[in-house]
Design a protein around this motif. Structure first.
Motif, short mmCIF file in Angstrom:
data_model
loop_
_atom_site.label_atom_id
_atom_site.label_comp_id
_atom_site.label_asym_id
_atom_site.label_seq_id
_atom_site.Cartn_x
_atom_site.Cartn_y
_atom_site.Cartn_z
N ARG A 1 0.83 -1.20 0.00
CA ARG A 1 0.00 0.00 0.00
C ARG A 1 0.86 1.26 0.00
NH1 ARG A 1 -1.25 3.51 3.63
NH2 ARG A 1 -3.15 4.72 3.51
N GLU A 2 1.90 1.28 0.81
CA GLU A 2 2.81 2.44 0.86
C GLU A 2 3.42 2.72 -0.51
OE1 GLU A 2 5.72 1.76 3.91
OE2 GLU A 2 4.24 1.84 5.52
N SER A 3 3.82 1.66 -1.19
CA SER A 3 4.41 1.81 -2.52
C SER A 3 3.39 2.38 -3.51
CB SER A 3 4.93 0.46 -3.00
OG SER A 3 5.39 0.56 -4.32
N TYR A 4 2.18 1.83 -3.49
CA TYR A 4 1.14 2.33 -4.40
C TYR A 4 0.71 3.75 -4.04
CZ TYR A 4 0.45 -1.93 -7.08
OH TYR A 4 0.63 -2.99 -7.93
N MET A 5 0.75 4.12 -2.76
CA MET A 5 0.39 5.47 -2.37
C MET A 5 1.35 6.50 -2.96
SD MET A 5 -2.48 5.51 -0.79
CE MET A 5 -2.49 7.19 -0.21
N LYS A 6 2.63 6.16 -3.01
CA LYS A 6 3.60 7.06 -3.64
C LYS A 6 3.26 7.26 -5.12
CE LYS A 6 7.39 5.88 -0.55
NZ LYS A 6 8.64 5.15 -0.40
N ASP A 7 2.93 6.17 -5.79
CA ASP A 7 2.52 6.26 -7.19
C ASP A 7 1.25 7.09 -7.32
OD1 ASP A 7 4.64 4.68 -7.97
OD2 ASP A 7 3.44 2.84 -8.11
N LEU B 1 0.67 10.40 -9.58
CA LEU B 1 -0.34 10.39 -10.64
C LEU B 1 -1.40 11.47 -10.41
CD1 LEU B 1 -0.60 6.52 -10.97
CD2 LEU B 1 0.19 8.08 -12.77
N CYS B 2 -1.77 11.69 -9.17
CA CYS B 2 -2.72 12.77 -8.86
C CYS B 2 -2.16 14.11 -9.31
CB CYS B 2 -3.02 12.81 -7.37
SG CYS B 2 -4.17 11.57 -6.83
N ASN B 3 -0.88 14.30 -9.09
CA ASN B 3 -0.24 15.54 -9.52
C ASN B 3 -0.27 15.66 -11.04
OD1 ASN B 3 1.19 17.95 -8.97
ND2 ASN B 3 3.08 16.93 -9.61
#
Length: 155
Positions: free
Chosen positions: A108-114, A118-120
């Motif tokens: 989850r931590e890894s995907y949150m960084k992505d 991506l939101c940016n």
């Protein structure tokens, strides 16, 4: 490290009308068409729903082009996988049997960084949307201001 370039529609500095028009034309050419923004077939049904939801929400902004299908697809995948990790954490807890964070927490931590990156890219954060709205408001005010029009040579 330099900041990434932003769309001319998000400009905040002073530019001549010719510079603005040249940038707008260049961005339009590079954006390409926006007639094929459909979720790729390799997405799951849940990921396709997320893709369509984001696309629908951003459609009126006019910032998406066909080339953005890959960013939208990756965003949908990332959101879906974060949700899967959250469901697993809710069922099994934060810690594994060894007392360390479960693999779902690490994933989850890894995907949150992505996700935040991506939101940016897609201007999905409240701050990005507020900035876009403010810039759109300012540009409409500038278009309607007769003094600015005269000073800019738009008689």
């Amino acid at each position: 490290m330099a900041r990434p370039a932003k769309s001319i529609s998000m400009k905040t500095g002073l530019m001549t009308k010719e510079e603005i028009n040249a940038r707008l034309e260049g961005e339009q050419r590079l954006r390409g068409q926006s007639d094929a923004l459909k979720p790729p077939s390799y997405l799951s049904n849940t990921q396709k729903k997320i893709f369509k939801f984001i696309h629908k929400q951003l459609e009126s902004s006019g910032i998406l082009g066909n080339l953005d299908v890959y960013v939208l697809a990756q965003t949908a995948i990332t959101i879906d996988r974060i949700q899967e990790c959250e469901a697993h954490i809710n069922e099994n807890g934060l810690l594994g049997i060894d007392g360390k964070p479960s693999s779902s927490v690490k994933i989850r931590e890894s995907y949150m960084k992505d996700f935040f990156r991506l939101c940016n890219e897609l201007s999905l954060s409240p701050q990005s949307r507020a900035k876009l709205a403010n810039i759109n408001f300012q540009s409409k005010q500038n278009e309607a201001d007769p003094l600015l029009s005269i000073l800019g040579g738009d008689e």
